[in-house]
Write an enzyme that holds these catalytic residues in place. Structure first.
Site, PDB file in Angstrom:
ATOM      1  N   GLU A 134       0.879  -1.104   0.110  1.00 11.32           N
ATOM      2  CA  GLU A 134       0.296   0.067  -0.134  1.00 11.32           C
ATOM      3  C   GLU A 134       0.905   1.187   0.069  1.00 11.32           C
ATOM      4  OE1 GLU A 134      -2.820  -0.604  -1.084  1.00 11.32           O
ATOM      5  OE2 GLU A 134      -3.520  -2.573  -0.068  1.00 11.32           O
ATOM      6  N   ILE A 135       2.267   1.313   0.663  1.00  7.64           N
ATOM      7  CA  ILE A 135       2.899   2.411   0.850  1.00  7.64           C
ATOM      8  C   ILE A 135       3.492   2.608  -0.738  1.00  7.64           C
ATOM      9  CG2 ILE A 135       4.965   3.355   1.593  1.00  7.64           C
ATOM     10  CD1 ILE A 135       4.075   2.647   4.373  1.00  7.64           C
TER      11      ILE A 135
END
Length: 167
Positions: A134-135
């Site tokens: 997700e990052i």
């Protein structure tokens, strides 16, 4: 709360870097609620604001074992282990296709919670994989960019075939 439309691959917004949120107000809390509901409806275990076309640094993750979703505002990985793990990944923006990627087995993430307080959290296993995935998305790195060109091209062809079948 509202289920928002999910941006689908190959939308260029999936490869744009998200902007920091900074001030956490009611709009940010509403966005977190919408992301959570959208993630559950997808279904998925992780989602970012860019997945719904909002280029801001907000992540929601909820593993099957979690009672409540984890909300990460302006997250950054500040440490990663030297050991690696392999895990099958996919995306709510590219449903129906997955592939195995190698990621760090453990990471430490610095972020803010919905209350505005700064936090640091260490994660391992699936949660570490989700945080990195997700990052990456917040940084404009779509998960298939981590595959070899051959694997990426094959996966895109499978996805396009699935899209034609569904249409």
């Amino acid at each position: 709360m509202a289920i928002r439309p999910i941006v689908r691959f190959p939308d260029p917004r999936l490869r744009q870097k998200a902007e920091p949120i900074g001030i956490i107000d009611e709009d940010v809390r509403a966005l977190a609620r919408d992301l959570t509901e959208t993630m559950h409806a997808a279904p998925g275990i992780g989602i970012t604001a860019p997945h719904i076309g909002v280029l801001r640094r907000l992540v929601v993750i909820q593993l099957e074992s979690d009672l409540e979703p984890h909300i990460y505002i302006d997250p950054d990985i500040v440490w990663s282990s030297s050991d690696m793990i392999r895990h099958v990944e996919g995306s709510v923006s590219m449903p129906g296709v997955t592939d195995e990627l190698e990621r760090y087995a453990r990471v430490r993430v610095r972020y803010h919670g919905l209350d505005g307080a700064g936090r640091e959290e260490e994660a391992e296993g699936l949660m570490a994989v989700c945080l990195q995935h997700e990052i990456d998305q917040l940084d404009g790195i779509f998960w298939i960019d981590r595959l070899s060109k051959l694997k990426r091209d094959r996966l895109i062809k499978r996805f396009e075939k699935l899209q034609r079948i569904r249409a």
